[in-house]
Design a protein around this motif. Structure first.
Motif, PDB file in Angstrom:
ATOM      1  N   VAL A   1      53.480  32.182  43.761  1.00 43.95           N
ATOM      2  CA  VAL A   1      53.222  32.532  42.377  1.00 43.95           C
ATOM      3  C   VAL A   1      54.535  32.412  41.614  1.00 43.95           C
ATOM      4  O   VAL A   1      55.559  32.980  42.015  1.00 43.95           O
ATOM      5  CB  VAL A   1      52.649  33.960  42.239  1.00 43.95           C
ATOM      6  CG1 VAL A   1      52.577  34.371  40.767  1.00 43.95           C
ATOM      7  CG2 VAL A   1      51.264  34.045  42.875  1.00 43.95           C
TER       8      VAL A   1
ATOM      9  N   THR B   1      56.280  32.780  37.732  1.00 43.83           N
ATOM     10  CA  THR B   1      56.004  33.492  36.489  1.00 43.83           C
ATOM     11  C   THR B   1      57.136  33.299  35.488  1.00 43.83           C
ATOM     12  O   THR B   1      58.240  32.872  35.833  1.00 43.83           O
ATOM     13  CB  THR B   1      55.836  35.007  36.735  1.00 43.83           C
ATOM     14  OG1 THR B   1      57.099  35.547  37.171  1.00 43.83           O
ATOM     15  CG2 THR B   1      54.775  35.290  37.768  1.00 43.83           C
TER      16      THR B   1
ATOM     17  N   ASN C   1      49.856  29.730  40.124  1.00 42.37           N
ATOM     18  CA  ASN C   1      49.675  29.865  41.572  1.00 42.37           C
ATOM     19  C   ASN C   1      49.671  28.465  42.187  1.00 42.37           C
ATOM     20  O   ASN C   1      48.929  27.592  41.725  1.00 42.37           O
ATOM     21  CB  ASN C   1      48.332  30.576  41.814  1.00 42.37           C
ATOM     22  CG  ASN C   1      47.909  30.614  43.267  1.00 42.37           C
ATOM     23  OD1 ASN C   1      48.150  29.691  44.036  1.00 42.37           O
ATOM     24  ND2 ASN C   1      47.230  31.673  43.651  1.00 42.37           N
TER      25      ASN C   1
ATOM     26  N   ARG D   1      41.925  37.528  40.302  1.00 41.23           N
ATOM     27  CA  ARG D   1      43.015  36.819  39.646  1.00 41.23           C
ATOM     28  C   ARG D   1      44.296  37.086  40.424  1.00 41.23           C
ATOM     29  O   ARG D   1      44.414  38.116  41.080  1.00 41.23           O
ATOM     30  CB  ARG D   1      43.181  37.306  38.204  1.00 41.23           C
ATOM     31  CG  ARG D   1      42.099  36.803  37.268  1.00 41.23           C
ATOM     32  CD  ARG D   1      42.160  37.447  35.891  1.00 41.23           C
ATOM     33  NE  ARG D   1      41.419  36.615  34.922  1.00 41.23           N
ATOM     34  CZ  ARG D   1      40.982  37.021  33.747  1.00 41.23           C
ATOM     35  NH1 ARG D   1      41.189  38.285  33.360  1.00 41.23           N
ATOM     36  NH2 ARG D   1      40.340  36.199  32.944  1.00 41.23           N
ATOM     37  N   ASP D   2      45.258  36.177  40.315  1.00 40.23           N
ATOM     38  CA  ASP D   2      46.533  36.451  40.964  1.00 40.23           C
ATOM     39  C   ASP D   2      47.460  37.281  40.088  1.00 40.23           C
ATOM     40  O   ASP D   2      48.598  37.558  40.471  1.00 40.23           O
ATOM     41  CB  ASP D   2      47.200  35.152  41.416  1.00 40.23           C
ATOM     42  CG  ASP D   2      46.626  34.683  42.748  1.00 40.23           C
ATOM     43  OD1 ASP D   2      45.970  35.500  43.425  1.00 40.23           O
ATOM     44  OD2 ASP D   2      46.828  33.521  43.124  1.00 40.23           O
TER      45      ASP D   2
ATOM     46  N   CYS E   1      47.135  31.532  36.983  1.00 35.86           N
ATOM     47  CA  CYS E   1      46.895  32.760  37.751  1.00 35.86           C
ATOM     48  C   CYS E   1      45.780  33.629  37.186  1.00 35.86           C
ATOM     49  O   CYS E   1      45.303  34.537  37.867  1.00 35.86           O
ATOM     50  CB  CYS E   1      48.177  33.584  37.845  1.00 35.86           C
ATOM     51  SG  CYS E   1      49.305  33.030  39.132  1.00 35.86           S
TER      52      CYS E   1
END
Length: 277
Positions: free
Chosen positions: A221, A223, A148, A132-133, A200
């Motif tokens: 990425v 967030t 992502n 997973r990222d 992600c």
């Protein structure tokens, strides 16, 4: 006119307004989508040349490729935008940021931007394992916390290492069994200049590149602002890097942790003064 999908017993349905809302629906349902970046051939050629130049400069700054190889960092270029502002523009691609706003809310930040090279001749590299990222996390959430967006500098095809994805695995806390991974994994191909966009928390892996040329990509990425950046971009870029308040917020300047209580109090005073105007 496209015929409606036949159904019965349905009282509610999601309405997809445009490409972005359909992409958001894909991500919520199966965890990934492919999004056109809207770049011309000339723009892609320019970005490709810039990527190769920055990669060589980055390696030289950090002791050379052999030194990076010793710590398994020789196929990664951290924080490309710190080397060339064209990569800041790439990170702020309008289609991707609209999609992030749809999924994460208007206030989201860039957590990281890394150049990734998938080496030729079947050589393994550090992205070629399922992950997973948001690594080491085993939970689910009702809404995405991180997105992502992997930009394809080169086309992703079956020969040069298309991305492997376990669909809908963002809905599971634990990594699926090996048998389930083998059964359900899909290979995602994408044209040059597009973004492979994932929740992600979806398990994914880089494929094996069996061609004679490296396959290049730029990973982003994004967030919610509560999450710590991979590298503290404000400290890396400096106070003078942002040219406007929108860029400053996007790069995380508004969510830096105060180093002292005095700095926290001063930040509260500044915010209070701004809100009272």
């Amino acid at each position: 006119m496209i015929e409606a999908v036949r159904r019965y017993g349905v009282r509610e349905q999601i309405v997809s307004r445009d490409e972005i809302s359909r992409a958001a629906e894909d991500i919520r349902l199966v965890g990934f989508t492919v999004l056109d970046g809207g770049y011309s051939d000339d723009e892609l050629n320019n970005l490709s040349s810039c990527f190769d130049r920055v990669r060589d400069e980055y390696a030289a700054q950090h002791g050379g490729y052999d030194a990076l190889r010793a710590i398994d960092e020789h196929y990664t270029v951290r924080a490309l935008l710190a080397h060339d502002r064209r990569f800041l523009d790439l990170a702020r691609n309008s289609a991707v940021t609209r999609l992030c706003a749809e999924l994460l809310g208007e206030y989201h930040i860039l957590n990281q931007q890394n150049g990734i090279v998938n080496p030729p001749h079947g050589e393994t590299y550090n992205q070629a394992s399922f992950h997973r990222d948001l690594p080491y996390q085993h939970f689910t959430s009702s809404r995405p916390l991180a997105i992502n967006a992997l930009f394809c500098l080169d086309a992703f095809d079956l020969e040069n290492g298309s991305t492997l994805i376990v669909p809908a695995s963002h809905k599971l806390e634990a990594f699926p069994s090996d048998e389930t991974v083998r059964k359900h994994t899909v290979r995602v191909t994408a044209p040059r200049g597009s973004f492979i966009v994932l929740d992600c928390m979806v398990y994914h892996s880089g494929g094996t590149n069996m061609t004679q040329r490296p396959r290049r990509a730029v990973n982003h990425v994004y967030t919610i602002p509560l999450m710590r950046q991979q590298i503290d971009l404000p400290s890396l870029l400096g106070d003078d890097f942002p040219t406007d308040s929108v860029t400053s917020q996007f790069l995380g300047y508004s969510v830096r942790s105060p180093l002292t209580v005095a700095a926290y109090i001063e930040d509260r005073r500044s915010r209070s003064a701004s809100n009272s105007k």
